[in-house]
Every structure is written in structure tokens, then in C-alpha cells.
Design a protein around this motif. Sequence first.
Motif, mmCIF file in Angstrom:
data_model
loop_
_atom_site.group_PDB
_atom_site.id
_atom_site.type_symbol
_atom_site.label_atom_id
_atom_site.label_comp_id
_atom_site.label_asym_id
_atom_site.label_seq_id
_atom_site.Cartn_x
_atom_site.Cartn_y
_atom_site.Cartn_z
ATOM 1 N N ASP A 159 0.832 -1.209 0.000
ATOM 2 C CA ASP A 159 0.000 0.000 0.000
ATOM 3 C C ASP A 159 0.864 1.256 0.000
ATOM 4 O O ASP A 159 0.565 2.234 -0.704
ATOM 5 C CB ASP A 159 -0.949 0.017 1.199
ATOM 6 C CG ASP A 159 -2.043 -1.040 1.109
ATOM 7 O OD1 ASP A 159 -2.271 -1.587 0.006
ATOM 8 O OD2 ASP A 159 -2.664 -1.328 2.161
ATOM 9 N N ARG A 160 1.947 1.253 0.795
ATOM 10 C CA ARG A 160 2.840 2.421 0.842
ATOM 11 C C ARG A 160 3.541 2.627 -0.500
ATOM 12 O O ARG A 160 3.707 3.751 -0.957
ATOM 13 C CB ARG A 160 3.857 2.264 1.974
ATOM 14 C CG ARG A 160 3.250 2.425 3.360
ATOM 15 C CD ARG A 160 4.307 2.533 4.443
ATOM 16 N NE ARG A 160 5.240 1.420 4.497
ATOM 17 C CZ ARG A 160 5.082 0.329 5.250
ATOM 18 N NH1 ARG A 160 4.010 0.198 6.023
ATOM 19 N NH2 ARG A 160 5.989 -0.628 5.245
ATOM 20 N N ILE A 161 3.944 1.537 -1.149
ATOM 21 C CA ILE A 161 4.572 1.645 -2.473
ATOM 22 C C ILE A 161 3.577 2.233 -3.463
ATOM 23 O O ILE A 161 3.888 3.162 -4.211
ATOM 24 C CB ILE A 161 5.073 0.273 -2.967
ATOM 25 C CG1 ILE A 161 6.217 -0.224 -2.091
ATOM 26 C CG2 ILE A 161 5.516 0.354 -4.425
ATOM 27 C CD1 ILE A 161 6.612 -1.666 -2.359
ATOM 28 N N GLU A 162 2.367 1.677 -3.469
ATOM 29 C CA GLU A 162 1.337 2.143 -4.400
ATOM 30 C C GLU A 162 1.039 3.625 -4.182
ATOM 31 O O GLU A 162 0.938 4.395 -5.140
ATOM 32 C CB GLU A 162 0.072 1.311 -4.228
ATOM 33 C CG GLU A 162 -1.011 1.631 -5.234
ATOM 34 C CD GLU A 162 -2.197 0.699 -5.085
ATOM 35 O OE1 GLU A 162 -2.791 0.360 -6.123
ATOM 36 O OE2 GLU A 162 -2.542 0.316 -3.937
ATOM 37 N N LYS A 163 0.917 4.033 -2.936
ATOM 38 C CA LYS A 163 0.648 5.437 -2.616
ATOM 39 C C LYS A 163 1.784 6.333 -3.107
ATOM 40 O O LYS A 163 1.539 7.395 -3.697
ATOM 41 C CB LYS A 163 0.471 5.592 -1.103
ATOM 42 C CG LYS A 163 0.161 6.996 -0.661
ATOM 43 C CD LYS A 163 -0.012 7.044 0.853
ATOM 44 C CE LYS A 163 -0.265 8.473 1.309
ATOM 45 N NZ LYS A 163 -0.395 8.550 2.778
ATOM 46 N N SER A 164 3.017 5.894 -2.914
ATOM 47 C CA SER A 164 4.178 6.671 -3.345
ATOM 48 C C SER A 164 4.219 6.818 -4.869
ATOM 49 O O SER A 164 4.475 7.901 -5.392
ATOM 50 C CB SER A 164 5.457 5.987 -2.865
ATOM 51 O OG SER A 164 6.587 6.607 -3.391
ATOM 52 N N VAL A 165 3.959 5.727 -5.568
ATOM 53 C CA VAL A 165 3.980 5.767 -7.039
ATOM 54 C C VAL A 165 2.868 6.668 -7.568
ATOM 55 O O VAL A 165 3.082 7.463 -8.488
ATOM 56 C CB VAL A 165 3.884 4.334 -7.624
ATOM 57 C CG1 VAL A 165 3.654 4.368 -9.115
ATOM 58 C CG2 VAL A 165 5.151 3.548 -7.276
ATOM 59 N N ARG A 166 1.678 6.568 -7.000
ATOM 60 C CA ARG A 166 0.570 7.429 -7.429
ATOM 61 C C ARG A 166 0.877 8.897 -7.170
ATOM 62 O O ARG A 166 0.581 9.755 -7.989
ATOM 63 C CB ARG A 166 -0.714 7.041 -6.704
ATOM 64 C CG ARG A 166 -1.323 5.786 -7.260
ATOM 65 C CD ARG A 166 -2.654 5.506 -6.596
ATOM 66 N NE ARG A 166 -3.229 4.308 -7.129
ATOM 67 C CZ ARG A 166 -4.196 3.642 -6.552
ATOM 68 N NH1 ARG A 166 -4.706 4.052 -5.413
ATOM 69 N NH2 ARG A 166 -4.662 2.539 -7.107
ATOM 70 N N LYS A 167 1.482 9.173 -6.024
ATOM 71 C CA LYS A 167 1.825 10.553 -5.668
ATOM 72 C C LYS A 167 2.825 11.127 -6.673
ATOM 73 O O LYS A 167 2.691 12.264 -7.120
ATOM 74 C CB LYS A 167 2.404 10.585 -4.259
ATOM 75 C CG LYS A 167 2.752 11.966 -3.774
ATOM 76 C CD LYS A 167 3.278 11.897 -2.345
ATOM 77 C CE LYS A 167 3.697 13.269 -1.858
ATOM 78 N NZ LYS A 167 4.246 13.212 -0.495
ATOM 79 N N ARG A 168 3.817 10.331 -7.060
ATOM 80 C CA ARG A 168 4.824 10.795 -8.028
ATOM 81 C C ARG A 168 4.260 10.948 -9.425
ATOM 82 O O ARG A 168 4.761 11.733 -10.215
ATOM 83 C CB ARG A 168 5.994 9.827 -8.052
ATOM 84 C CG ARG A 168 6.806 9.905 -6.800
ATOM 85 C CD ARG A 168 7.933 8.936 -6.826
ATOM 86 N NE ARG A 168 8.478 8.852 -5.479
ATOM 87 C CZ ARG A 168 9.545 8.187 -5.157
ATOM 88 N NH1 ARG A 168 10.197 7.535 -6.074
ATOM 89 N NH2 ARG A 168 9.964 8.161 -3.926
ATOM 90 N N ALA A 169 3.238 10.163 -9.731
ATOM 91 C CA ALA A 169 2.644 10.230 -11.076
ATOM 92 C C ALA A 169 1.854 11.520 -11.291
ATOM 93 O O ALA A 169 1.648 11.944 -12.421
ATOM 94 C CB ALA A 169 1.740 9.026 -11.311
ATOM 95 N N ARG A 170 1.433 12.134 -10.208
ATOM 96 C CA ARG A 170 0.652 13.373 -10.326
ATOM 97 C C ARG A 170 1.504 14.541 -10.707
ATOM 98 O O ARG A 170 2.571 14.770 -10.512
ATOM 99 C CB ARG A 170 -0.038 13.691 -9.014
ATOM 100 C CG ARG A 170 -1.159 12.765 -8.733
ATOM 101 C CD ARG A 170 -1.869 13.169 -7.477
ATOM 102 N NE ARG A 170 -2.426 11.962 -6.867
ATOM 103 C CZ ARG A 170 -2.556 11.772 -5.598
ATOM 104 N NH1 ARG A 170 -2.202 12.688 -4.736
ATOM 105 N NH2 ARG A 170 -3.062 10.670 -5.129
#
Length: 170
Positions: A159-170
Motif C-alpha cells: 500500500d505504501r509503495i502504491e501510494k508513493s507511485v501514485r503521488k509521483r505520477a501526479r
Amino acid sequence: MTTPTLPPTDQSGTGRRKWMRVLLVVSLTLNLLVLGLVIGAKLGGHRDHGFDPRGPNRGAIRDLGFAPLAGALDRADRREIGKILRDRSGSFAENRKRLESEFQAMLSALRADPFDPEALLSNMSQQSERMRQRGELARTVLVERIGRMSMSERHEFADRIEKSVRKRAR
């Protein structure tokens, strides 16, 4: 492992192609050296050597393939992994000395007259292999650590990885 050979140079053309190739090789080598230093600083004992992960080089660290995984680990896990890497592959200072030695060998190969592309290629291959081995070790240690996580810890980690990747994609 055999060292790949360069094709024969075109003696009839201008020296432009040769210089472009040398510049490409130098650029690639410098990039590999910087990458090795950044990986060593991130995974090694960098706090004792003046490296600030919040400093100007932090963007390079985030761009590495391990960044989302390393960022999702808690501080204790990152420290444990760093200690294991230092124990298995040497400290940042030890690796930096090896990098400096390889860099000097590269400079000697570049300044040699006549220029010996095989010597330069051999030097670059050694650097690349060492970095590949260090990356493989880092992956192995990371997977070992993840393997000791409970199912709920792995889910939280994912979940933390997914959140980090989504945050960077924005």
C-alpha cells in the motif's frame, strides 16, 4: 564473461565519429560512476561521510529503481538493510576508494597514446559488473527482508509503495 570488441574504425573518414564514440563512452562511464556513488551513499554508511539524503542529490536517489521500495520501508528496515549491505560488500568509503581507482584507470586509458579502446572497454566492463553485483545484492537483501514480513506487513508495504507511485505520477 568475454569482453565485447569494438568494430574496426573507419580510417578514411574524419575523426568525428571516433570523437563522438569517445565522448559517448566518457559520458556513460561518468553516469555509471555517479550511479555507483549514489547507490553506495544510499545503501552504505553515508551519514558518516557527509552525504545528506535531504540534500541536492536526493532526486537522483529517487530516480533509482529501488526508490519506491526503499521509501516504503520503515527507518529500522532501511538501517538493517544498509548494515547488511555494508557487511557483505564493504562500506561507502571502501567502495568510493575502488571507484576512484577505476576512474583513474579510465582517465589513463583515455589519455593513452595510442588510444586502446579495449583497455577502456575492459575498465568500463569491470565497473558495470561491480555495480550489477551490488544491485543484485541489494535486491537479494531486500527480498530477504520482505520475506520475513507477515502477510499484513506485506500488504501495508504494498500500500505504501502504491501510494508513493501514485503521488509521483501526479
